[in-house]
Write a protein that holds these residues in place. Structure first.
Motif, PDB file in Angstrom:
ATOM      1  N   ASP A   1      13.610  17.741  -6.895  1.00 52.75           N
ATOM      2  CA  ASP A   1      13.842  17.233  -8.251  1.00 52.75           C
ATOM      3  C   ASP A   1      13.351  15.787  -8.327  1.00 52.75           C
ATOM      4  OD1 ASP A   1      14.671  16.502 -10.739  1.00 52.75           O
ATOM      5  OD2 ASP A   1      16.824  16.499 -10.246  1.00 52.75           O
ATOM      6  N   ALA A   2      12.313  15.584  -9.119  1.00 53.20           N
ATOM      7  CA  ALA A   2      11.718  14.241  -9.218  1.00 53.20           C
ATOM      8  C   ALA A   2      11.995  13.617 -10.584  1.00 53.20           C
ATOM      9  CB  ALA A   2      10.218  14.315  -8.958  1.00 53.20           C
ATOM     10  N   SER A   3      12.939  14.165 -11.330  1.00 51.99           N
ATOM     11  CA  SER A   3      13.170  13.596 -12.666  1.00 51.99           C
ATOM     12  C   SER A   3      13.611  12.135 -12.541  1.00 51.99           C
ATOM     13  CB  SER A   3      14.191  14.421 -13.443  1.00 51.99           C
ATOM     14  OG  SER A   3      15.314  14.666 -12.645  1.00 51.99           O
ATOM     15  N   GLY A   4      13.044  11.324 -13.396  1.00 50.10           N
ATOM     16  CA  GLY A   4      13.331   9.887 -13.347  1.00 50.10           C
ATOM     17  C   GLY A   4      12.534   9.136 -12.299  1.00 50.10           C
ATOM     18  N   LYS A   5      11.722   9.851 -11.522  1.00 53.74           N
ATOM     19  CA  LYS A   5      10.937   9.202 -10.461  1.00 53.74           C
ATOM     20  C   LYS A   5       9.448   9.183 -10.844  1.00 53.74           C
ATOM     21  CE  LYS A   5      14.736   9.406  -7.936  1.00 53.74           C
ATOM     22  NZ  LYS A   5      15.599  10.090  -8.933  1.00 53.74           N
ATOM     23  N   VAL A   6       8.729   8.277 -10.202  1.00 53.79           N
ATOM     24  CA  VAL A   6       7.280   8.214 -10.368  1.00 53.79           C
ATOM     25  C   VAL A   6       6.656   8.869  -9.137  1.00 53.79           C
ATOM     26  CG1 VAL A   6       5.297   6.684 -10.668  1.00 53.79           C
ATOM     27  CG2 VAL A   6       7.508   6.064 -11.669  1.00 53.79           C
ATOM     28  N   VAL A   7       5.733   9.790  -9.373  1.00 55.74           N
ATOM     29  CA  VAL A   7       5.127  10.553  -8.279  1.00 55.74           C
ATOM     30  C   VAL A   7       3.690  10.073  -8.089  1.00 55.74           C
ATOM     31  CG1 VAL A   7       4.560  12.871  -7.448  1.00 55.74           C
ATOM     32  CG2 VAL A   7       6.602  12.516  -8.877  1.00 55.74           C
ATOM     33  N   VAL A   8       3.415   9.501  -6.922  1.00 58.43           N
ATOM     34  CA  VAL A   8       2.104   8.872  -6.676  1.00 58.43           C
ATOM     35  C   VAL A   8       1.507   9.402  -5.375  1.00 58.43           C
ATOM     36  CG1 VAL A   8       2.763   6.757  -7.910  1.00 58.43           C
ATOM     37  CG2 VAL A   8       3.078   6.882  -5.428  1.00 58.43           C
ATOM     38  N   PRO A   9       0.178   9.256  -5.234  1.00 57.38           N
ATOM     39  CA  PRO A   9      -0.410   9.619  -3.942  1.00 57.38           C
ATOM     40  C   PRO A   9       0.055   8.662  -2.841  1.00 57.38           C
ATOM     41  CG  PRO A   9      -2.129   8.895  -5.512  1.00 57.38           C
ATOM     42  CD  PRO A   9      -0.809   8.804  -6.217  1.00 57.38           C
ATOM     43  N   GLY A  10       0.170   9.170  -1.632  1.00 52.90           N
ATOM     44  CA  GLY A  10       0.565   8.338  -0.501  1.00 52.90           C
ATOM     45  C   GLY A  10      -0.296   7.086  -0.441  1.00 52.90           C
ATOM     46  N   GLY A  11       0.346   5.964  -0.129  1.00 51.37           N
ATOM     47  CA  GLY A  11      -0.380   4.698  -0.069  1.00 51.37           C
ATOM     48  C   GLY A  11      -1.395   4.676   1.068  1.00 51.37           C
ATOM     49  N   ILE A  12      -2.453   3.926   0.856  1.00 48.16           N
ATOM     50  CA  ILE A  12      -3.461   3.723   1.901  1.00 48.16           C
ATOM     51  C   ILE A  12      -3.537   2.232   2.202  1.00 48.16           C
ATOM     52  CG2 ILE A  12      -5.904   3.951   2.510  1.00 48.16           C
ATOM     53  CD1 ILE A  12      -5.914   6.436   0.645  1.00 48.16           C
ATOM     54  N   GLU A  13      -3.243   1.888   3.424  1.00 43.19           N
ATOM     55  CA  GLU A  13      -3.302   0.499   3.890  1.00 43.19           C
ATOM     56  C   GLU A  13      -4.697   0.257   4.453  1.00 43.19           C
ATOM     57  OE1 GLU A  13      -3.674  -2.665   4.820  1.00 43.19           O
ATOM     58  OE2 GLU A  13      -1.498  -2.656   4.586  1.00 43.19           O
ATOM     59  N   PRO A  14      -5.529  -0.474   3.703  1.00 40.66           N
ATOM     60  CA  PRO A  14      -6.937  -0.584   4.122  1.00 40.66           C
ATOM     61  C   PRO A  14      -7.212  -1.647   5.179  1.00 40.66           C
ATOM     62  CG  PRO A  14      -6.620  -1.646   1.993  1.00 40.66           C
ATOM     63  CD  PRO A  14      -5.280  -1.110   2.396  1.00 40.66           C
ATOM     64  N   HIS A  15      -6.194  -2.366   5.636  1.00 41.95           N
ATOM     65  CA  HIS A  15      -6.471  -3.530   6.500  1.00 41.95           C
ATOM     66  C   HIS A  15      -5.266  -3.802   7.398  1.00 41.95           C
ATOM     67  CE1 HIS A  15      -8.091  -7.972   6.532  1.00 41.95           C
ATOM     68  NE2 HIS A  15      -7.615  -7.626   7.709  1.00 41.95           N
ATOM     69  N   ALA A  16      -5.285  -3.229   8.599  1.00 39.68           N
ATOM     70  CA  ALA A  16      -4.158  -3.400   9.527  1.00 39.68           C
ATOM     71  C   ALA A  16      -4.675  -3.666  10.937  1.00 39.68           C
ATOM     72  CB  ALA A  16      -3.292  -2.144   9.524  1.00 39.68           C
ATOM     73  N   HIS A  17      -4.044  -4.624  11.599  1.00 41.83           N
ATOM     74  CA  HIS A  17      -4.383  -4.913  13.001  1.00 41.83           C
ATOM     75  C   HIS A  17      -3.232  -4.397  13.854  1.00 41.83           C
ATOM     76  CE1 HIS A  17      -7.725  -7.569  11.789  1.00 41.83           C
ATOM     77  NE2 HIS A  17      -6.927  -7.875  10.773  1.00 41.83           N
ATOM     78  N   VAL A  18      -3.437  -3.224  14.425  1.00 42.52           N
ATOM     79  CA  VAL A  18      -2.368  -2.530  15.140  1.00 42.52           C
ATOM     80  C   VAL A  18      -2.672  -2.603  16.638  1.00 42.52           C
ATOM     81  CG1 VAL A  18      -1.166  -0.325  15.371  1.00 42.52           C
ATOM     82  CG2 VAL A  18      -2.104  -1.011  13.147  1.00 42.52           C
ATOM     83  N   ALA A  19      -1.658  -2.874  17.440  1.00 44.59           N
ATOM     84  CA  ALA A  19      -1.862  -3.036  18.888  1.00 44.59           C
ATOM     85  C   ALA A  19      -3.123  -3.870  19.122  1.00 44.59           C
ATOM     86  CB  ALA A  19      -1.961  -1.678  19.585  1.00 44.59           C
TER      87      ALA A  19
ATOM     88  N   ARG B   1       5.430   4.280  11.496  1.00 48.72           N
ATOM     89  CA  ARG B   1       6.790   4.663  11.084  1.00 48.72           C
ATOM     90  C   ARG B   1       7.228   3.797   9.894  1.00 48.72           C
ATOM     91  NH1 ARG B   1      11.683   2.658  12.862  1.00 48.72           N
ATOM     92  NH2 ARG B   1      13.429   4.144  12.876  1.00 48.72           N
ATOM     93  N   ALA B   2       7.059   2.492  10.019  1.00 51.93           N
ATOM     94  CA  ALA B   2       7.425   1.594   8.920  1.00 51.93           C
ATOM     95  C   ALA B   2       6.593   1.905   7.673  1.00 51.93           C
ATOM     96  CB  ALA B   2       7.223   0.141   9.338  1.00 51.93           C
ATOM     97  N   ALA B   3       5.325   2.231   7.885  1.00 55.10           N
ATOM     98  CA  ALA B   3       4.448   2.556   6.756  1.00 55.10           C
ATOM     99  C   ALA B   3       4.999   3.740   5.971  1.00 55.10           C
ATOM    100  CB  ALA B   3       3.032   2.859   7.253  1.00 55.10           C
ATOM    101  N   LEU B   4       5.410   4.804   6.672  1.00 52.99           N
ATOM    102  CA  LEU B   4       5.946   5.988   5.982  1.00 52.99           C
ATOM    103  C   LEU B   4       7.192   5.625   5.188  1.00 52.99           C
ATOM    104  CD1 LEU B   4       5.643   8.936   8.561  1.00 52.99           C
ATOM    105  CD2 LEU B   4       4.052   8.311   6.743  1.00 52.99           C
ATOM    106  N   PHE B   5       8.067   4.816   5.757  1.00 49.71           N
ATOM    107  CA  PHE B   5       9.260   4.389   5.010  1.00 49.71           C
ATOM    108  C   PHE B   5       8.864   3.651   3.737  1.00 49.71           C
ATOM    109  CE2 PHE B   5      11.782   5.042   8.930  1.00 49.71           C
ATOM    110  CZ  PHE B   5      12.895   5.662   8.373  1.00 49.71           C
ATOM    111  N   GLY B   6       7.745   2.952   3.789  1.00 51.94           N
ATOM    112  CA  GLY B   6       7.305   2.175   2.630  1.00 51.94           C
ATOM    113  C   GLY B   6       6.349   2.929   1.719  1.00 51.94           C
ATOM    114  N   GLY B   7       6.143   4.222   1.957  1.00 52.80           N
ATOM    115  CA  GLY B   7       5.306   5.018   1.057  1.00 52.80           C
ATOM    116  C   GLY B   7       3.820   4.967   1.368  1.00 52.80           C
ATOM    117  N   THR B   8       3.460   4.470   2.535  1.00 49.56           N
ATOM    118  CA  THR B   8       2.047   4.463   2.941  1.00 49.56           C
ATOM    119  C   THR B   8       1.833   5.547   3.981  1.00 49.56           C
ATOM    120  OG1 THR B   8       1.568   2.171   2.378  1.00 49.56           O
ATOM    121  CG2 THR B   8       0.298   3.110   4.191  1.00 49.56           C
ATOM    122  N   THR B   9       0.853   6.410   3.731  1.00 43.39           N
ATOM    123  CA  THR B   9       0.662   7.579   4.604  1.00 43.39           C
ATOM    124  C   THR B   9      -0.622   7.510   5.431  1.00 43.39           C
ATOM    125  OG1 THR B   9      -0.235   8.685   2.648  1.00 43.39           O
ATOM    126  CG2 THR B   9       2.041   9.198   3.238  1.00 43.39           C
ATOM    127  N   THR B  10      -1.512   6.567   5.110  1.00 41.55           N
ATOM    128  CA  THR B  10      -2.747   6.413   5.893  1.00 41.55           C
ATOM    129  C   THR B  10      -2.972   4.930   6.179  1.00 41.55           C
ATOM    130  OG1 THR B  10      -3.721   8.340   4.787  1.00 41.55           O
ATOM    131  CG2 THR B  10      -5.235   6.909   5.989  1.00 41.55           C
TER     132      THR B  10
END
Ligand SMILES: [Zn+2]
Length: 471
Positions: free
Chosen positions: A47-65, A84-93
């Motif tokens: 049930d997404a009523s009252g929510k905004v449904v968007v495509p997973g976020g894409i973080e284009p610039h990350a320095h990981v390890a 893991r933190a990205a998924l919590f924040g709505g970023t999937t790539t």
């Protein structure tokens, strides 16, 4: 039989925003219909009523390890923590960097990254190829095969960033040669553009003047440096036919240079950071104010407003983080302008802060919010339409944002590092559910994903993006 129906949310698609149902089967979105139309057997209705449904976020610039400048042997947070933190924040790539150090070639750099990410990621990922300094001919010759292998974006620096660093900057000749090769093979240049002559001169002068503490960062990394360097890069792009994506645009002059180039029909694009639109150089004056720093530097309030205007008007195309996650102790360790730690941990706050500041505070349309947090990055970097869209056939990377979340952000809300420059920020709207390729991976503040479920996504850029301004 559908696996999921996301019902009754305000769905943001390329064709507009509406109260629709999204049908998901396996890893893909298979249908978007009027609410109530999807009535077949379904595994679960969300049930997404009252929510905004968007495509997973894409973080284009990350320095990981990534190696931490000035700290041999130390690295920024690894893929498991960042993704893991990205998924919590709505970023999937997440787009990281494969660094071609002297002595290795680009494929070895990509293999090194595979070794770090494979089996260690919760989110999907890929890497820009980072070329340093004097780029050897043998490395240059690999560019066509690297693009063919699904890595069509090449990062270069026009500055060494700090004094006594000599291996980073690509001089104009090398830059032009890389541009020719990248342009001829459907690739995109990713450029950190500052004028090295100006930056290095100012470091020396600030030292002589005894104004070398971190609060002077914007006096070394200046508006003039961004202005002149952007225009040189754009001119070289014009000569070589290259498309350019400027990372971390920080100054009004950078926005203006991009706007003018696009006005001439050139394929020039710009990224800014959510800390550049949230803070200014005045924040350096606060106690431990170096925690706000990301290279090049925070600028003035006028610049901050120009960055927002750029995002709202389409002169800037992505909101990134320049993710560079360290502990707070390390972040505030360097106290002079030549040893302050750059970057910060922002991959979790990027979507929520952009929604709060863009949509809730500045009236940004939901379409533009989706464009700058997901779709534009997908199109520019070659992930589209698999990523960056709520459309039949796209990966079911879907995020529900609750626009009614009003609260003060606390560290307890976040899932990485021991500090955030947004701690205490008033937020209006926050991601509350994240799906990655058809699986609910975050719900009710719980991670439901398994380590290793993130995949490396091959990329190919639509040639139109590289010939004229297309987003
Ligand atoms: Zn960076």
């Amino acid at each position: 039989m559908l696996d999921y129906i996301i019902r009754g949310g305000q769905v943001v698609t390329a064709g507009g925003v509406g109260s629709w149902d999204v049908g998901i089967q396996g890893e893909k979105i298979v249908a978007i219909t009027e609410t109530g139309r999807l009535t077949s057997d379904v595994g679960r209705v969300i049930d997404a009523s009252g929510k905004v449904v968007v495509p997973g976020g894409i973080e284009p610039h990350a320095h990981v390890a990534a190696p931490i400048m000035g700290h041999a042997g130390m690295e920024t947070a690894p893929p498991d923590q960042v993704s893991r933190a990205a998924l919590f924040g709505g970023t999937t790539t997440i787009v990281d960097f494969a660094i071609q150090y002297p002595g290795i070639d680009i494929f070895q750099a990509i293999d090194e990254r595979h070794g770090r990410w494979r089996g260690n990621a919760y989110a999907d990922y890929t890497y820009h190829c980072m070329l340093l300094g004097d780029i050897p001919a043998a490395v240059m010759a690999q560019i066509p095969q690297v693009i063919e292998a699904g890595f069509p974006t090449f990062k270069i620096f026009t500055t060494n960033i700090r004094p006594n660093v000599y291996d980073r900057m690509a001089r104009l000749g090398h830059m032009g040669a890389v541009m020719e090769e990248v342009a001829a093979n459907n690739g995109l240049m990713v450029v950190h553009a500052e004028d090295d002559d100006i930056v290095q001169f100012l470091y020396t002068r600030l030292k002589e003047q005894g104004t070398y503490d971190w609060t002077n960062m914007h006096r070394a990394h200046t508006n003039m440096s961004e202005d002149i360097s952007f225009r040189r890069v754009i001119r070289a792009a014009e000569w070589t036919g290259a498309a350019v994506y400027f990372v971390h645009v920080s100054a009004k002059e950078g926005v203006q240079a991009i706007r003018e180039a696009r006005g001439k029909g050139l394929p020039i694009y710009g990224e800014t950071l959510h800390n550049y639109v949230s803070f200014t150089a005045d924040d350096y004056q606060k106690s431990n104010g170096m925690k706000y720093h990301t290279y090049p530097s925070l600028k003035s309030e006028e610049d901050r407003q120009a960055l927002w205007q750029g995002l709202l008007q389409g002169d800037l195309h992505t909101m990134a983080t320049d993710e560079y996650c360290t502990t707070f102790a390390l972040k505030i360790e360097g106290k002079e302008i030549d040893n302050v730690t750059g970057g910060h941990n922002g991959c979790e706050t990027r979507m929520g802060i952009t929604f709060t500041e863009g949509v809730a505070q500045r009236g940004m349309s939901l379409e533009q919010f989706v464009a700058i947090t997901s779709t534009n990055a997908a199109r520019l970097l070659g992930l589209y339409p698999r990523k960056g869209a709520i459309a039949p056939g796209s990966d079911a990377d879907v995020v529900l944002i609750d626009p009614n979340v009003h609260k003060t952000l606390r560290m307890a809300d976040l899932h990485i590092s021991d500090y955030s420059i947004w701690e205490g920020w008033e937020i209006h709207g926050w991601p509350i559910l994240t799906m990655l390729r058809g699986k609910v991976v975050v719900e009710d503040d719980r991670l439901l994903s398994e380590l290793g479920s993130g995949q490396c996504i091959p990329r190919k850029i639509d040639p139109l993006m590289l010939t004229r301004p297309m987003c």
